[in-house]
Write a protein that holds these residues in place. Structure first.
Motif, PDB file in Angstrom:
ATOM      1  N   ALA A   1       0.862  -1.184   0.000  1.00 38.12           N
ATOM      2  CA  ALA A   1       0.000   0.000   0.000  1.00 38.12           C
ATOM      3  C   ALA A   1       0.896   1.230   0.000  1.00 38.12           C
ATOM      4  O   ALA A   1       2.053   1.169   0.408  1.00 38.12           O
ATOM      5  N   ARG A   2       0.352   2.333  -0.445  1.00 33.38           N
ATOM      6  CA  ARG A   2       1.128   3.573  -0.494  1.00 33.38           C
ATOM      7  C   ARG A   2       1.388   4.078   0.917  1.00 33.38           C
ATOM      8  O   ARG A   2       0.450   4.300   1.686  1.00 33.38           O
ATOM      9  N   PRO A   3       2.653   4.284   1.306  1.00 37.14           N
ATOM     10  CA  PRO A   3       2.962   4.708   2.669  1.00 37.14           C
ATOM     11  C   PRO A   3       2.760   6.206   2.885  1.00 37.14           C
ATOM     12  O   PRO A   3       2.851   7.002   1.951  1.00 37.14           O
ATOM     13  N   ARG A   4       2.510   6.553   4.117  1.00 29.62           N
ATOM     14  CA  ARG A   4       2.487   7.952   4.530  1.00 29.62           C
ATOM     15  C   ARG A   4       3.874   8.307   5.067  1.00 29.62           C
ATOM     16  O   ARG A   4       4.707   7.439   5.292  1.00 29.62           O
ATOM     17  N   LEU A   5       4.092   9.587   5.288  1.00 28.19           N
ATOM     18  CA  LEU A   5       5.363  10.026   5.868  1.00 28.19           C
ATOM     19  C   LEU A   5       5.582   9.362   7.217  1.00 28.19           C
ATOM     20  O   LEU A   5       6.697   8.928   7.548  1.00 28.19           O
ATOM     21  N   ALA A   6       4.519   9.247   8.014  1.00 35.00           N
ATOM     22  CA  ALA A   6       4.634   8.643   9.347  1.00 35.00           C
ATOM     23  C   ALA A   6       5.089   7.184   9.252  1.00 35.00           C
ATOM     24  O   ALA A   6       5.828   6.702  10.125  1.00 35.00           O
ATOM     25  N   ASP A   7       4.658   6.483   8.214  1.00 34.85           N
ATOM     26  CA  ASP A   7       5.072   5.095   8.036  1.00 34.85           C
ATOM     27  C   ASP A   7       6.567   5.006   7.751  1.00 34.85           C
ATOM     28  O   ASP A   7       7.259   4.111   8.246  1.00 34.85           O
ATOM     29  N   ARG A   8       7.062   5.930   6.964  1.00 30.42           N
ATOM     30  CA  ARG A   8       8.494   5.954   6.645  1.00 30.42           C
ATOM     31  C   ARG A   8       9.315   6.300   7.896  1.00 30.42           C
ATOM     32  O   ARG A   8      10.382   5.732   8.133  1.00 30.42           O
ATOM     33  N   VAL A   9       8.800   7.222   8.689  1.00 29.63           N
ATOM     34  CA  VAL A   9       9.506   7.628   9.911  1.00 29.63           C
ATOM     35  C   VAL A   9       9.624   6.448  10.871  1.00 29.63           C
ATOM     36  O   VAL A   9      10.664   6.267  11.535  1.00 29.63           O
ATOM     37  N   ARG A  10       8.598   5.605  10.942  1.00 29.74           N
ATOM     38  CA  ARG A  10       8.637   4.459  11.851  1.00 29.74           C
ATOM     39  C   ARG A  10       9.704   3.459  11.440  1.00 29.74           C
ATOM     40  O   ARG A  10      10.265   2.751  12.284  1.00 29.74           O
ATOM     41  N   ILE A  11      10.012   3.364  10.152  1.00 26.85           N
ATOM     42  CA  ILE A  11      11.114   2.509   9.709  1.00 26.85           C
ATOM     43  C   ILE A  11      12.430   3.043  10.254  1.00 26.85           C
ATOM     44  O   ILE A  11      13.260   2.299  10.786  1.00 26.85           O
TER      45      ILE A  11
END
Length: 224
Positions: A177-187
């Motif tokens: 699914a297309r990630p949000r900025l918050a999803d990238r930050v959690r990585i």
């Protein structure tokens, strides 16, 4: 059943594999890269049997002390028989990187636990092109292996079609699914935990287990 099979998959990680597989519709197909003796294959196979599905297990069973070769393949097949999942598991005895270019079958679920170098893992991520939107992609040793973690930081952090959901130990769960900025930050926030695990591996190689205990690792084995 899986507890009886040697391997590095923890019970909590097996539960995550199992629960994500239960989300699939009847008749779904799961693809596993890296089977070893079948610890994870049996977990997925039980779900496949209950739901009329299939597990495609890709493992070349390379000869040599590190990978086990033919003896490991023999144990893998025996464990499938003991778990009564032989008829729902299709074994592809080949390298995942060699099988993928000519592959033409779609599937619904992807579990990656193959060779842990950056280049192989990067190629294994390309199998997700056969998945539908919203499918589960699980990666073992995501935050305990240098090659796999670098692959996540380079290939997943900036991807437009993979969203990081959570981890169980070092097993990471993503969805197509297309990630949000918050999803990238959690990585990125997982990087300190990964560095801790790399440090623990170094301490264990140096036989400094008492020092490893100071950061909460009371085991002679690498963190998984």
């Amino acid at each position: 059943m899986a507890d009886k099979i040697p391997g590095w998959l923890t019970r909590e990680q097996a539960r995550l594999l199992h629960d994500e597989a239960l989300r699939l519709p009847p008749g779904a197909t799961m693809l596993e890269i890296g089977s070893h003796q079948g610890r994870s294959t049996v977990v997925l196979g039980q779900v496949a049997r209950a739901g009329g599905g299939t597990v495609i297990a890709i493992d070349p069973f390379v000869e040599g002390r590190l990978f086990g070769g033919t003896p490991t393949r023999t144990k893998f097949l025996r464990h499938l028989e003991e778990a009564d999942v032989v008829d729902v598991v299709r074994h592809v005895e080949d390298y995942s990187t060699r099988a993928r270019p000519g592959w033409d079958e779609g599937f619904d679920y992807l579990y990656i636990d193959g060779k842990h170098d950056f280049w192989t893992f990067s190629d294994d991520l390309r199998w997700r092109s056969f998945l539908p939107r919203g499918a589960s992609v699980l990666v073992h040793d995501a935050y305990s292996s240098i090659g796999v973690t670098l692959g996540i930081l380079v290939r997943v952090l900036f991807a437009r079609d993979l969203t990081y959901v959570r981890r169980e130990g070092s097993m990471a769960l993503f969805r197509t699914a297309r990630p949000r900025l918050a999803d990238r930050v959690r990585i990125v926030r997982e990087v300190p935990w990964w560095l801790r695990n790399v440090g623990i591996k170094v301490l264990l190689r140096l036989r400094l287990r008492p020092v490893a205990r100071l950061v909460g690792h009371d085991s002679p084995y690498d963190p998984y």
